[in-house]
Design an enzyme around this catalytic site. Structure first.
Site, PDB file in Angstrom:
ATOM      1  N   ASP A  99       0.853  -1.182   0.000  1.00  0.00           N
ATOM      2  CA  ASP A  99       0.000   0.000   0.000  1.00  0.00           C
ATOM      3  C   ASP A  99       0.902   1.249   0.000  1.00  0.00           C
ATOM      4  OD1 ASP A  99      -2.948   1.031   0.520  1.00  0.00           O
ATOM      5  OD2 ASP A  99      -1.753   1.987   2.078  1.00  0.00           O
ATOM      6  N   HIS A 291      -7.261  -6.357  -0.833  1.00  0.00           N
ATOM      7  CA  HIS A 291      -6.179  -5.393  -0.657  1.00  0.00           C
ATOM      8  C   HIS A 291      -5.119  -5.836   0.346  1.00  0.00           C
ATOM      9  CE1 HIS A 291      -4.179  -1.573  -0.705  1.00  0.00           C
ATOM     10  NE2 HIS A 291      -4.373  -1.383   0.588  1.00  0.00           N
TER      11      HIS A 291
END
Length: 314
Positions: A99, A291
């Site tokens: 991320d 994610h």
């Protein structure tokens, strides 16, 4: 696993979790995460003869949380990892980022290439420097819409929303960022903030225990979210302060890994990154993963990461 504190300059300290000995692999988390997000990778890397090192990055967990927004720009964030490498007494390491941590390690490979033996980005692909300040582009393209990154630019607003109930916030963040739900972070500007847009499923996903969720919630209840959100408030400053990376290529061995159901890939597709990664060793999309890929599918991520590491000559 052992924990210690490392001084990285200007009075900033990072809490670091590490395991193993051997060649160093530094793991950089994203938002809103902690070194704890690498709990499945640290022992796996150590078992294969690596020194696995995961900091709570500045603004998070047990690390310092400077007050000034500009103390979270890309030079500070990459500088922290270089200082950590110095503390280890090593010239080079492989850097792995997830991320926002991926954006940090990609930039580290551009700004400090001599310190990077290899670089792996997870969930966020390499993105070349934009031709204009990023928020200017987003405001133009998403006029009249809610976009979480632009929402984060407002001082104190998202900070308060997310800190009001950290358990609710982290439950929504960790449970909901899969394909189909990513549009909740981009949508109609109907007055709702970010937390209201996060899904709240009846049960936790099978990869996340209540104890693990409680750990995240307790840490963010103590620290708040402002440190992490301040990273987002530096997009334009980062652009202004890195003219030298315009068109630059990553020359170190590189690797990309993400879940194929990660909504970030819809917002930032990886289809152009190969043009800028001169020694791209592979791109893996883990089927069905969202994610939080290294937490959702640790065995597959660990195998892929170890394969990348084993092929690097360093």
């Amino acid at each position: 696993m052992a924990e210690r504190t490392v001084e990285v300059g200007d009075g900033v300290r990072l809490r670091v979790t590490e395991e193993g000995s051997g060649r160093p692999v530094i793991l950089a988390h994203g938002f809103p995460e902690l070194a704890y997000s690498w709990r499945h990778q640290l022992p796996a890397l150590a078992a294969e003869g690596y020194r696995a090192v995961a900091p709570d990055q500045r603004g998070y967990g047990g690390s310092s949380r400077p007050e000034r927004v500009e103390d979270y720009d890309i030079h500070h964030l990459t500088g922290d990892l270089v200082a950590l490498l110095d503390d280890l007494g090593e010239e080079r390491a492989v850097f792995v980022g997830h991320d926002w941590g991926a954006m940090v390690v990609w930039n580290l490979a551009l700004l400090h290439p001599e310190r990077v033996a290899g670089v792996c980005g997870m969930s966020v692909p390499f993105v070349p420097r934009a031709q204009r300040p990023p928020t200017e582009i987003w405001r133009e393209k998403l006029a009249g819409k809610f976009f979480y990154i632009l929402h984060f630019q407002q001082p104190g607003v998202a900070d308060a929303e997310m800190a009001e109930d950290p358990t609710l916030t982290m439950r929504g963040m960790l449970s909901g960022l899969v394909a189909g739900d990513g549009t909740r972070l981009i949508g109609a500007d109907d007055g709702r903030g970010i937390v209201e847009r996060l899904p709240q499923p009846e049960s936790l996903p099978d990869w996340l225990t209540q104890e693990e969720l409680d750990h995240y919630a307790a840490e963010f209840a103590r620290t708040g979210f402002t440190g992490g959100i301040n990273w987002y408030r530096n997009f334009d400053r980062n652009w202004e302060r890195t003219p030298e990376v315009a068109g630059a290529h990553v020359t170190a061995p590189s690797f990309f890994l993400a879940g194929d159901a990660d909504p970030v890939l819809r917002m930032t597709p990886p289809d152009r990154q190969a043009e800028y990664l001169d020694d791209l060793r592979g791109e893996i999309l883990v089927e069905g993963a969202g994610h939080w890929v290294q937490q959702e599918r640790p065995s597959e991520v660990n195998a892929a990461l170890l394969g990348f590491l084993s092929a690097i000559d360093w």
